[in-house]
Design an enzyme around this catalytic site. Structure first.
Site, mmCIF file in Angstrom:
data_model
loop_
_atom_site.group_PDB
_atom_site.id
_atom_site.type_symbol
_atom_site.label_atom_id
_atom_site.label_comp_id
_atom_site.label_asym_id
_atom_site.label_seq_id
_atom_site.Cartn_x
_atom_site.Cartn_y
_atom_site.Cartn_z
ATOM 1 N N ASP A 240 47.269 30.999 -84.953
ATOM 2 C CA ASP A 240 46.631 29.755 -85.359
ATOM 3 C C ASP A 240 45.831 29.217 -84.173
ATOM 4 O O ASP A 240 46.054 29.593 -83.014
ATOM 5 C CB ASP A 240 47.676 28.737 -85.825
ATOM 6 N N ALA A 241 44.906 28.337 -84.469
ATOM 7 C CA ALA A 241 43.950 27.879 -83.456
ATOM 8 C C ALA A 241 44.655 27.143 -82.318
ATOM 9 O O ALA A 241 45.344 26.138 -82.543
ATOM 10 C CB ALA A 241 42.906 26.973 -84.097
#
Length: 957
Positions: A240-241
């Site tokens: 995930d970012a």
């Protein structure tokens, strides 16, 4: 192979062989560069640039206009896998068509989200499908199959499931740890992912931001122990970012970023989404990890191989054979019709009763309205809204409830009152805030084709607000908790850009940090106006209205109310024959990614509106348009009709009007429990659905509306239910008949219940369902084939999935609380038996019951331990039916930290006590022994005191 065609471009070769050939041709530096989300091309090999990640939860998102389908929770409410499969096909077609015109559109789609809707306060509940793992798995499998396409070799898009694992809180989402006991892990959270993976339509998963059992999900041992054992395919794990950086930053799990990325890579993360398009930071960290010997080339190659496998499946290396290369279907009539069908299928009729005071002519329910309902008043804050969420594309078409009802009945027969509070803000000097004229043709802010809408800046080309004697009338909405939006007379929302000035510049609230929300704070006989996005207060200066540098320079405002929203609503309702109140949420405010809700209650502003409408006109329908459930017991007990729908996308208004009119009978069903009050909810951070008695599976109270609930304009009879065990399958047959006068879908729900379980089991659990269309008087004979293991549970005593022999009820009905027919089946087999503690001892996390404890990481790589939840506090663990055979004389505990471990019988009889001196840290384990005498089969209780971590208990003698 020919001289000009290397093996990796030979479609006759197996994918693995082609990928190996391409990998061999890449230099070490080129391979490393493929580990970031944005990978460069390799010109000498004809390898194009590539990025992982294209948002596509309910339509292609963040890339400009595209067909917008209902939110994911709305797709869950359809209970209709075939429909969702067709939606997946449409979304993937549009992704291909959009990519043909814009190479920024990716084919590795980050969808769907399969996190279970355990707690309705979770801010991202709109992204999931259901609180039930079986329903979630069925819908997710359908969507991913549609996204993948049906070609035997090439994938239309490559779906990635989000968010591995047990992720249901935005509060402290990157630092909180979900304590997930083995039973919950195997019976609940893992099952949501497994079905779609085993179906072969999933390219990979994305780990969640949070920790599970003390270990960040980006280091989850279950990626290898579970996920990759479910399939022979190479699965791509995309971070995930920003999550890789969190490992050393907010989580502090490692001292250096080199250690962090190395551990994530070894755990199974293959693509690092971090620092946006700038790959240099992550690549420098990975090079550092290589130089320090924390990872080897084989770790890099393993991850690269998985990415190249996905790209091969997408047809990148065979452009001349790609069956989707000419895909151009975008915003087609078929897609528009599908969006309407989906919005209709997602509508749930919660209540539909005759008017209390009605005479003989009012004995029929208020809905449907029919062709001639008289004059209609549409009222409420969402009456003329078509809201988008964070993961929506831009609208190609728009249909609000007002639009839909005017289209259906005619503009002259449908009135509208929004119900905003109309105010002016007066300064201490007596002037009032003025919205200057923006000038002709000046468009409001929009995200257009932004790759990341979080990067869209507020507008600075419009004049800021000023102050003068008259001022401007503003539309104020309180979305709950005092969170306000203020709208100018021309419909633009007040917003703050980077320069700090307040302008009427936004078409809707939005952005990663919403700049369109405010709060009024009582101060010195008036109010300060706090801008929530910046945390600063509003001031009035000579060059315009702006966010003040400090609180002391903030303006003190008086709120002059021109008209209360309920006054306009009552006026419109009193002049109408029927009222449609449309209430709900804005998906960017009070409950969204990064922000959980604090209450199930409907905001007070909207509560006032439905009450005002009903007081003026008892023929009032409440339509809740929201990303999540509300607790509205008074509305549900007072109003004759209540409906719910998630934000329904581009055709939401048309769909609602058709259902209200009776053109379509509603057949959506609730995908999660609607609780009656906040008091029914567990703590947001309590992930133990069994011990916490959560969801319809274990909830012991009475919900406002149960899981699976939804009414129709007709009636259905259930007959001829039968069930029989045939080897490893339970065959279930049932006949359902439409006994009313209206054609409609019915969702037949099949549940199972263990009659005399030896461990706590669900009240009932969904094992199958089917949505079927029936004309008046028509019947459908339905058959379900359910694997016997679906009746099982995770046996912590033996560390395996088990089906307990005995009687099981098979129940068929219209909801989890509306069971129409029940039969029993007997399942044979050998009972699991007592816990064999003399063989492997007891893993501390394999308890049967606990109080006051949490599960934590035994090491940073794998394994669990248990510790008191409160620092320095105490906790208890209970292990039932421990078989000590002819007897033991010694116990040995594996512990870290410091404190005491006490062993007793279940009745409190003392057995042994071990003092744990400081071991040197939470991961420095030692084994301590103590004498005790136990024999036969008995329950064992363990008490922990202080910051001690218990990993294992062994026995000897």
């Amino acid at each position: 192979m020919t001289a000009h065609r290397p093996p990796f471009r030979d479609p006759a070769l197996p994918v693995a062989r082609r990928v190996d050939d391409l990998l061999d041709r890449l230099t070490a530096g080129e391979r490393l560069a493929l580990l970031h989300q944005f990978t460069p091309g390799v010109e000498r090999l004809g390898l194009a640039a590539f990025r992982t990640g294209q948002e596509a939860l309910h339509g292609v998102a963040w890339m400009g206009p595209a067909t917008v389908f209902p939110q994911s929770v709305g797709l869950g409410a359809t209970w209709h896998p075939d429909l969702v499969h067709r939606i997946g096909e449409a979304v993937s077609r549009e992704a291909r068509a959009m990519r043909a015109k814009d190479e920024r559109v990716g084919l590795n789609v980050w969808a769907p989200t399969v996190n279970l809707l355990r707690n309705p306060l979770w801010g991202r509940g709109e992204e999931g499908y259901a609180e039930d793992p079986v329903l979630t798995s069925a819908i997710a499998t359908a969507y991913t199959r549609g996204l993948r396409g049906d070609h035997p070799v090439y994938w239309r898009t490559a779906p990635v499931l989000k968010h591995w694992l047990a992720h249901n809180n935005e509060t402290a989402r990157d630092t909180s740890s979900a304590s997930v006991r083995p039973r919950v892990l195997h019976e609940y959270d893992l099952r949501a992912f497994r079905g779609a993976v085993e179906a072969g339509a999933v390219a990979g998963v994305m780990p969640a931001y949070n920790l599970v059992n003390g270990r960040p999900n980006h280091l989850s041992p279950y990626l290898e122990e579970e996920l990759r054992r479910w399939t022979d395919q190479d699965l791509l794990v995309c971070s995930d970012a920003g999550a890789p950086s969190n490992l050393a930053d907010s989580q502090g799990y490692f001292a250096t970023h080199e250690e962090a990325v190395a551990a994530a890579l070894r755990a199974g993360v293959d693509s690092f989404t971090d620092h946006g398009t700038d790959a240099s930071v992550i690549l420098d960290r990975l090079r550092g990890a290589l130089d320090r010997g924390l990872i080897g080339q084989e770790d890099v190659d393993r991850a690269v191989r998985r990415q190249l496998t996905v790209r091969c499946r997408l047809g990148e290396f065979d452009p001349e054979l790609d069956p989707y290369a000419g895909e151009g279907r975008f915003d087609t009539a078929e897609h528009r019709e599908l969006a309407r069908e989906a919005a209709e299928a997602a509508l749930v009729l919660l209540r539909n009763e005759p008017l209390d005071e009605g005479g003989p002519g009012e004995e029929v329910p208020l809905l449907p309205l029919g062709d001639r309902p008289g004059r209609i008043a549409v009222v409420g804050l969402l009456g003329d809204a078509c809201k988008l969420d964070w993961y929506s594309g831009a609208l190609l078409h728009r249909s609000s409830p007002l639009d839909g009802l005017r289209e259906r009945y005619g503009t002259d027969r449908v009135d509208f009152a929004e119900g905003v509070d109309r105010i002016r803000l007066r300064t201490a000097s007596g002037s009032r805030l003025r919205v200057p004229h923006a000038g002709p043709g000046e468009a409001v802010r929009g995200t257009g084709g932004a790759l990341d809408p979080a990067l869209v800046a507020g507008r600075t080309d419009l004049p800021p607000l000023t102050a003068d004697a008259e001022g401007s009338e503003l539309a104020l909405v309180d979305w709950g908790g005092g969170v306000l939006t203020l709208r100018a007379p021309d419909g633009r929302y007040l917003s703050v850009a980077e320069d700090g000035f307040v302008r009427a510049s936004a078409d809707e609230p939005g952005g990663w940090v919403v700049q369109e929300t405010f709060r009024l704070e009582a101060h010195d006989g008036g109010h300060l106006l706090l801008h929530l996005g910046t945390g600063g207060h509003v001031s009035v200066a000579a060059d315009g209205v702006k966010v003040a540098a400090d609180r002391e320079s903030a303006e003190v405002f008086s709120v002059e109310t021109v008209e209360r929203g309920e006054e306009a609503v009552a006026r419109a309702a009193g002049a109408a024959d029927v009222v449609v109140v449309v209430a709900g949420n804005d998906p960017h405010v009070n409950g969204r990614e990064t922000e959980d809700r604090t209450t199930l209650g409907l905001p007070a502003h909207q509560d006032r509106l439905w009450r005002a409408a009903h007081a003026a006109n008892p023929r009032t329908v409440l339509v809740l348009v929201s990303s999540y459930p509300y607790a509205v017991p008074e509305a549900a007990g007072t109003l004759p009709a209540v409906l719910w729908t998630a934000h329904g996308g581009q055709a939401a208004g048309t769909a609602l009007a058709r259902v209200l009119a009776g053109d379509v009978s509603p057949a959506g069903r609730l995908p999660q429990t609607w609780y009656a009050s906040d008091a029914d909810l567990p703590d947001l951070f309590d992930y133990d659905v069994i011990g916490g008695r959560q969801t319809y599976l274990y909830f012991d109270g009475t919900p406002l509306f149960p899981f699976g609930h939804g009414l129709s304009y007709t009636s259905f009879a259930y007959e001829e239910l039968s069930a029989a065990v045939d080897g490893e399958t339970v065959r279930i047959d049932c006949t359902v008949t439409n006994t009313g006068a209206v054609a409609s879908d019915e969702v037949v729900q099949v549940y199972a219940r263990a009659v005399t379980p030896s461990v706590p089991r669900p009240h009932r659990e969904l094992i199958a369902h089917e949505r079927t269309s029936l004309a008046p008087g028509a019947s459908a004979a339905l058959s379900f084939h359910v694997p016997v293991p679906a009746l099982g549970y995770w046996d912590v005593a033996h560390g395996r999935w088990a089906v307990e022999p005995g009687a099981y009820e098979i129940q068929a009905g219209a909801s989890s609380a509306d069971i129409r027919r029940t039969v029993r089946v007997e399942v044979g087999g050998e009972a699991p038996g007592p816990r064999p503690v003399l063989v492997d001892g007891i893993a501390a996390a394999d308890y049967d019951e606990q109080s006051g404890t949490v599960i934590v990481d035994r090491t940073k790589v794998a394994g669990d331990a248990v510790t008191p939840a409160a620092p320095g506090g105490a906790g208890e663990l209970l292990y039932r039916s421990c078989d000590f055979a002819d007897g033991v004389t010694e116990a040995a505990v594996t512990v870290a930290g410091e404190g005491t471990v006490e062993l007793t019988l279940a009745d409190g009889t003392f057995l042994a006590r071990m003092e744990v001196a400081p071991t040197g840290g939470p991961y420095a384990y030692r084994t301590l022994g103590a004498a005790l005498h136990l024999q036969d089969v008995t329950d064992l209780r363990v008490r922990l005191h202080g910051p001690v971590r218990l990993a294992h208990i062994g026995f000897a003698g």
